[in-house]
Write a protein that holds these residues in place. Structure first.
Motif, short mmCIF file in Angstrom:
data_model
loop_
_atom_site.label_atom_id
_atom_site.label_comp_id
_atom_site.label_asym_id
_atom_site.label_seq_id
_atom_site.Cartn_x
_atom_site.Cartn_y
_atom_site.Cartn_z
N LEU A 17 50.88 28.73 39.63
CA LEU A 17 50.67 30.05 38.44
C LEU A 17 49.57 30.51 38.00
O LEU A 17 49.46 31.31 37.17
CB LEU A 17 51.30 28.70 36.96
N PHE A 18 48.28 29.11 38.56
CA PHE A 18 47.13 29.52 37.62
C PHE A 18 47.11 30.99 38.36
O PHE A 18 46.44 32.22 38.09
CB PHE A 18 45.74 28.63 38.97
N GLU A 19 46.94 31.58 40.02
CA GLU A 19 47.37 33.12 40.85
C GLU A 19 47.66 33.92 40.00
O GLU A 19 48.01 35.03 39.94
CB GLU A 19 48.19 32.56 42.59
N GLN A 20 49.39 33.26 39.38
CA GLN A 20 50.14 34.25 38.74
C GLN A 20 49.41 34.75 37.90
O GLN A 20 49.37 36.19 36.59
CB GLN A 20 51.56 33.71 38.44
N VAL A 21 48.36 33.35 36.97
CA VAL A 21 47.52 34.27 35.64
C VAL A 21 47.32 35.21 35.66
O VAL A 21 46.80 36.68 34.95
CB VAL A 21 47.09 32.83 35.18
N VAL A 22 46.04 34.74 35.98
CA VAL A 22 44.82 35.90 37.49
C VAL A 22 45.70 36.91 37.18
O VAL A 22 45.22 38.48 37.04
CB VAL A 22 44.00 35.39 38.43
N ARG A 23 46.63 37.29 38.39
CA ARG A 23 47.32 38.93 38.13
C ARG A 23 47.40 39.67 37.66
O ARG A 23 47.34 39.95 37.02
CB ARG A 23 48.34 38.62 39.71
N ASP A 29 44.25 44.20 31.80
CA ASP A 29 43.40 45.26 31.74
C ASP A 29 43.01 46.37 32.31
O ASP A 29 42.16 47.62 32.23
CB ASP A 29 41.68 43.85 32.70
N ASN A 30 43.33 46.39 33.45
CA ASN A 30 43.61 47.21 34.55
C ASN A 30 44.28 48.81 33.37
O ASN A 30 44.33 50.32 33.26
CB ASN A 30 44.46 47.25 35.93
N ILE A 31 45.41 48.55 32.83
CA ILE A 31 46.17 49.31 31.57
C ILE A 31 45.43 49.43 30.68
O ILE A 31 44.99 50.57 30.18
CB ILE A 31 47.93 48.43 31.06
N LEU A 32 44.30 48.64 30.06
CA LEU A 32 43.49 48.92 29.22
C LEU A 32 42.39 49.64 29.74
O LEU A 32 42.69 50.69 28.62
CB LEU A 32 43.45 47.37 27.70
N GLU A 33 41.63 49.49 30.66
CA GLU A 33 40.93 50.01 30.96
C GLU A 33 41.50 52.12 31.32
O GLU A 33 40.54 53.54 31.21
CB GLU A 33 40.24 50.34 32.15
N SER A 34 42.85 51.43 31.22
CA SER A 34 42.98 52.72 32.27
C SER A 34 43.62 53.84 31.06
O SER A 34 43.78 55.07 30.71
CB SER A 34 44.17 53.13 32.68
N MET A 35 44.40 53.39 29.56
CA MET A 35 44.42 53.76 28.46
C MET A 35 42.94 55.62 28.36
O MET A 35 41.93 55.18 28.42
CB MET A 35 44.20 53.57 27.76
#
Length: 135
Positions: A17-23, A29-35
């Motif tokens: 679950l932690f790994e999934q949350v991090v992913r 974050d990548n979506i936000l920065e790509s806008m």
């Protein structure tokens, strides 16, 4: 003789679950920065929580003297952008979305003025808890 090592499945599930949350966070974050549009989020007290790269191009820290994250939006935007502060307050206090078209946005501590369209929206979680607003 074979030794059986007990597996604590609760730890395995928590790790996955932690790994999934991090992913998921990295993906978001990548979506936000790509806008290409400037995006900022504010908490329910009006403090800037996130500001993507496009917003930092609009409000360059080398011009404003500060990075907006962690600052109260009303203070950061200043009195010249009263219309934007009014839009933010409409969302934070009334819970109503707002849109402003072809408004003059003054970059603090500079003579730069940009004509912008701004959509201000409530930011909430699935349980409809108010988290702040999205610009």
């Amino acid at each position: 003789m074979i030794h059986v090592v007990p597996v604590n499945w609760a730890h395995v599930v928590k790790a996955k679950l932690f790994e999934q949350v991090v992913r998921n966070k990295a993906y978001t974050d990548n979506i936000l920065e790509s806008m290409s549009n400037a995006v900022m989020t504010l908490d329910s007290d009006g403090y800037i929580v996130t500001a993507n790269q496009a917003s930092l191009k609009l409000f360059p820290p080398e011009v404003t003297g500060v990075t907006p994250v962690g600052m109260q939006a009303e203070f950061f935007l200043g009195p010249d952008n009263f219309w934007l502060n009014k839009s933010i307050n409409k969302v934070l206090y009334d819970g109503e979305a707002d849109e402003v078209f072809e408004a003059d946005l003054y970059v603090p501590y500079s003579s730069t003025v940009a004509t912008v369209n701004v959509s201000t929206r409530p930011l909430s979680d699935p349980r409809t808890q108010d988290l702040g607003c999205l610009l």
